[in-house]
Design a protein around this motif. Structure first.
Motif, PDB file in Angstrom:
ATOM      1  N   GLU A  37      21.349  68.875  86.537  1.00  0.00           N
ATOM      2  CA  GLU A  37      21.220  68.416  88.079  1.00  0.00           C
ATOM      3  C   GLU A  37      22.331  67.308  88.227  1.00  0.00           C
ATOM      4  O   GLU A  37      22.675  67.496  89.689  1.00  0.00           O
ATOM      5  CB  GLU A  37      19.996  67.565  88.277  1.00  0.00           C
ATOM      6  CG  GLU A  37      18.675  68.232  88.137  1.00  0.00           C
ATOM      7  CD  GLU A  37      17.083  67.834  87.912  1.00  0.00           C
ATOM      8  OE1 GLU A  37      17.200  66.530  87.683  1.00  0.00           O
ATOM      9  OE2 GLU A  37      16.230  68.432  88.540  1.00  0.00           O
ATOM     10  N   GLU A  38      22.710  66.465  87.637  1.00  0.00           N
ATOM     11  CA  GLU A  38      23.743  65.626  87.677  1.00  0.00           C
ATOM     12  C   GLU A  38      25.155  66.417  88.080  1.00  0.00           C
ATOM     13  O   GLU A  38      25.935  66.170  88.925  1.00  0.00           O
ATOM     14  CB  GLU A  38      24.086  64.863  86.478  1.00  0.00           C
ATOM     15  CG  GLU A  38      25.211  63.683  86.903  1.00  0.00           C
ATOM     16  CD  GLU A  38      25.126  62.750  87.933  1.00  0.00           C
ATOM     17  OE1 GLU A  38      25.933  62.413  88.753  1.00  0.00           O
ATOM     18  OE2 GLU A  38      23.881  62.514  88.312  1.00  0.00           O
ATOM     19  N   GLN A  40      25.311  69.379  89.169  1.00  0.00           N
ATOM     20  CA  GLN A  40      25.156  70.016  90.549  1.00  0.00           C
ATOM     21  C   GLN A  40      25.512  69.148  91.740  1.00  0.00           C
ATOM     22  O   GLN A  40      26.115  69.536  92.751  1.00  0.00           O
ATOM     23  CB  GLN A  40      23.715  70.674  90.576  1.00  0.00           C
ATOM     24  CG  GLN A  40      23.419  71.726  89.714  1.00  0.00           C
ATOM     25  CD  GLN A  40      24.142  72.707  89.724  1.00  0.00           C
ATOM     26  OE1 GLN A  40      24.468  73.432  91.005  1.00  0.00           O
ATOM     27  NE2 GLN A  40      24.785  73.363  88.746  1.00  0.00           N
ATOM     28  N   ARG A  41      24.945  67.776  91.414  1.00  0.00           N
ATOM     29  CA  ARG A  41      25.129  66.837  92.517  1.00  0.00           C
ATOM     30  C   ARG A  41      26.705  66.526  92.678  1.00  0.00           C
ATOM     31  O   ARG A  41      27.286  66.394  93.852  1.00  0.00           O
ATOM     32  CB  ARG A  41      24.552  65.521  92.406  1.00  0.00           C
ATOM     33  CG  ARG A  41      22.937  65.816  92.630  1.00  0.00           C
ATOM     34  CD  ARG A  41      22.424  64.235  92.483  1.00  0.00           C
ATOM     35  NE  ARG A  41      22.282  63.594  91.316  1.00  0.00           N
ATOM     36  CZ  ARG A  41      21.001  63.931  90.571  1.00  0.00           C
ATOM     37  NH1 ARG A  41      20.120  64.588  90.994  1.00  0.00           N
ATOM     38  NH2 ARG A  41      20.978  63.433  89.438  1.00  0.00           N
ATOM     39  N   SER A  42      27.414  66.561  91.658  1.00  0.00           N
ATOM     40  CA  SER A  42      28.660  65.961  91.422  1.00  0.00           C
ATOM     41  C   SER A  42      29.650  67.546  92.128  1.00  0.00           C
ATOM     42  O   SER A  42      30.717  67.139  92.347  1.00  0.00           O
ATOM     43  CB  SER A  42      29.431  65.717  90.154  1.00  0.00           C
ATOM     44  OG  SER A  42      29.252  66.608  89.120  1.00  0.00           O
ATOM     45  N   THR A  43      29.118  68.473  92.089  1.00  0.00           N
ATOM     46  CA  THR A  43      29.899  69.819  92.391  1.00  0.00           C
ATOM     47  C   THR A  43      29.699  70.140  94.007  1.00  0.00           C
ATOM     48  O   THR A  43      30.206  71.088  94.732  1.00  0.00           O
ATOM     49  CB  THR A  43      29.772  70.887  91.648  1.00  0.00           C
ATOM     50  OG1 THR A  43      28.235  71.302  91.728  1.00  0.00           O
ATOM     51  CG2 THR A  43      30.232  70.653  90.444  1.00  0.00           C
ATOM     52  N   VAL A  44      28.604  69.272  94.692  1.00  0.00           N
ATOM     53  CA  VAL A  44      28.403  69.736  96.156  1.00  0.00           C
ATOM     54  C   VAL A  44      29.087  69.074  97.031  1.00  0.00           C
ATOM     55  O   VAL A  44      29.168  67.515  96.887  1.00  0.00           O
ATOM     56  CB  VAL A  44      27.002  69.379  96.486  1.00  0.00           C
ATOM     57  CG1 VAL A  44      26.607  69.474  97.805  1.00  0.00           C
ATOM     58  CG2 VAL A  44      25.972  70.100  95.707  1.00  0.00           C
ATOM     59  N   VAL A  46      30.849  66.931 100.146  1.00  0.00           N
ATOM     60  CA  VAL A  46      30.328  65.809 100.832  1.00  0.00           C
ATOM     61  C   VAL A  46      30.976  66.403 102.167  1.00  0.00           C
ATOM     62  O   VAL A  46      32.029  66.498 102.365  1.00  0.00           O
ATOM     63  CB  VAL A  46      30.482  64.493 100.549  1.00  0.00           C
ATOM     64  CG1 VAL A  46      30.146  63.562 101.492  1.00  0.00           C
ATOM     65  CG2 VAL A  46      29.881  64.260  99.065  1.00  0.00           C
TER      66      VAL A  46
END
Length: 52
Positions: A37-38, A40-44, A46
Protein backbone atom coordinates in the motif's frame (compact mmCIF):
# COMPACT_ATOMS: atom_id res chain seq x y z
CA UNK A 1 -9.74 -7.58 -23.59
CA UNK A 2 -8.27 -8.67 -20.30
CA UNK A 3 -4.92 -7.76 -18.87
CA UNK A 4 -2.07 -10.19 -19.47
CA UNK A 5 -1.56 -10.15 -15.69
CA UNK A 6 -5.17 -11.10 -14.88
CA UNK A 7 -4.29 -14.79 -14.78
CA UNK A 8 -1.88 -14.10 -11.93
CA UNK A 9 -4.64 -12.60 -9.82
CA UNK A 10 -7.29 -15.29 -10.34
CA UNK A 11 -7.79 -17.07 -7.07
CA UNK A 12 -5.50 -14.71 -5.16
CA UNK A 13 -8.17 -13.44 -2.75
CA UNK A 14 -9.33 -16.88 -1.53
CA UNK A 15 -5.70 -17.97 -1.21
CA UNK A 16 -4.74 -14.88 0.80
CA UNK A 17 -7.82 -15.29 3.01
CA UNK A 18 -6.84 -18.89 3.75
CA UNK A 19 -3.34 -17.72 4.67
CA UNK A 20 -4.76 -14.97 6.88
CA UNK A 21 -6.47 -17.66 8.97
CA UNK A 22 -3.09 -19.18 9.80
CA UNK A 23 -1.65 -17.49 12.88
CA UNK A 24 1.95 -17.96 11.71
CA UNK A 25 1.28 -15.99 8.51
CA UNK A 26 -0.85 -13.10 9.76
CA UNK A 27 2.01 -10.78 10.79
CA UNK A 28 3.97 -11.35 7.58
CA UNK A 29 0.86 -10.81 5.46
CA UNK A 30 -0.01 -7.57 7.23
CA UNK A 31 3.55 -6.30 6.80
CA UNK A 32 3.58 -7.19 3.11
CA UNK A 33 0.20 -5.51 2.52
CA UNK A 34 1.30 -2.37 4.36
CA UNK A 35 4.48 -2.20 2.27
CA UNK A 36 2.50 -2.73 -0.93
CA UNK A 37 0.00 0.00 0.00
CA UNK A 38 2.85 2.41 0.79
CA UNK A 39 4.47 1.65 -2.56
CA UNK A 40 1.14 2.31 -4.31
CA UNK A 41 0.77 5.66 -2.55
CA UNK A 42 4.28 6.72 -3.50
CA UNK A 43 3.73 5.90 -7.20
CA UNK A 44 0.41 7.75 -7.58
CA UNK A 45 1.10 11.11 -9.22
CA UNK A 46 -0.12 14.15 -7.34
CA UNK A 47 -2.21 16.59 -9.39
CA UNK A 48 -0.62 19.97 -9.93
CA UNK A 49 -2.69 22.97 -8.86
CA UNK A 50 -4.58 24.71 -11.65
CA UNK A 51 -2.81 27.74 -13.06
CA UNK A 52 -4.82 30.73 -14.01
Amino acid sequence: MSSTRSGLFQGAEPYLRSLANRKDVVARLRTALAQWEEAQRSTVPVSAPAVG
